[in-house]
Structure formats: structure tokens, C-alpha cells
Motif scaffolding. Sequence first.
Motif, PDB file in Angstrom:
ATOM      1  N   TRP A   1       0.693  -1.286  -0.003  1.00  0.00           N
ATOM      2  CA  TRP A   1      -0.098   0.252   0.021  1.00  0.00           C
ATOM      3  C   TRP A   1       0.974   1.280   0.100  1.00  0.00           C
ATOM      4  N   GLY A   2       1.812   1.190   0.717  1.00  0.00           N
ATOM      5  CA  GLY A   2       2.665   2.475   0.895  1.00  0.00           C
ATOM      6  C   GLY A   2       3.636   2.823  -0.316  1.00  0.00           C
TER       7      GLY A   2
ATOM      8  N   VAL B   1       3.138   5.949  -2.735  1.00  0.00           N
ATOM      9  CA  VAL B   1       4.091   6.799  -3.332  1.00  0.00           C
ATOM     10  C   VAL B   1       3.999   6.812  -4.875  1.00  0.00           C
ATOM     11  N   PHE B   2       3.821   5.874  -5.658  1.00  0.00           N
ATOM     12  CA  PHE B   2       3.909   6.073  -6.927  1.00  0.00           C
ATOM     13  C   PHE B   2       2.816   6.626  -7.399  1.00  0.00           C
TER      14      PHE B   2
ATOM     15  N   ILE C   1       3.077   9.989  -9.843  1.00  0.00           N
ATOM     16  CA  ILE C   1       2.329   9.865 -11.161  1.00  0.00           C
ATOM     17  C   ILE C   1       1.538  11.235 -11.410  1.00  0.00           C
ATOM     18  N   SER C   2       0.913  11.478 -10.318  1.00  0.00           N
ATOM     19  CA  SER C   2      -0.104  12.570 -10.193  1.00  0.00           C
ATOM     20  C   SER C   2       0.511  13.683 -10.379  1.00  0.00           C
ATOM     21  N   GLY C   3       1.950  13.916  -9.453  1.00  0.00           N
ATOM     22  CA  GLY C   3       2.670  15.043  -9.576  1.00  0.00           C
ATOM     23  C   GLY C   3       3.267  15.239 -11.122  1.00  0.00           C
TER      24      GLY C   3
END
Length: 65
Positions: free
Chosen positions: A46-47, A51-52, A56-58
Motif C-alpha cells: 500500500w505504501g 508513493v507511485f 504519477i499525479s505530480g
Amino acid sequence: MTKVVNYITEAFQELKTNVTWLPWAEVQRLTIIVAVFTIVFSLATWGVDEVFRKAISGFFNLIKG
């Protein structure tokens, strides 16, 4: 139908005579170990997923401008 009943009877007989079963305390101890590691690895997964997701959103927000 008698083949199925015979197969099941022989399977139970095999389990009773030829299988070495662990003591109940050992089974409980190993079950707890497996449960703890399952929780730890699921939290780690989950962590990494979070992070991914944020990376990816950023990245897409950076491209979008």
C-alpha cells in the motif's frame, strides 16, 4: 458413486496414518507469524502504491501546467 466414496474414504485414511501433523501450539505460532507478515507486506505494498500514485499525479500535474 462407490468410486467417489471409496476415494474419499481412502483419502481420510491416508491423512490419519501417513501425514505427520504439527502440534497445535506450533500451528498457532506459525499462523500468527504468517498473519503478521501478511499485514506487514500488505502495508508495504500500500505504501509503495501511494508513493507511485503521488509521483504519477505530480508528473501529470507538472505536464498539465
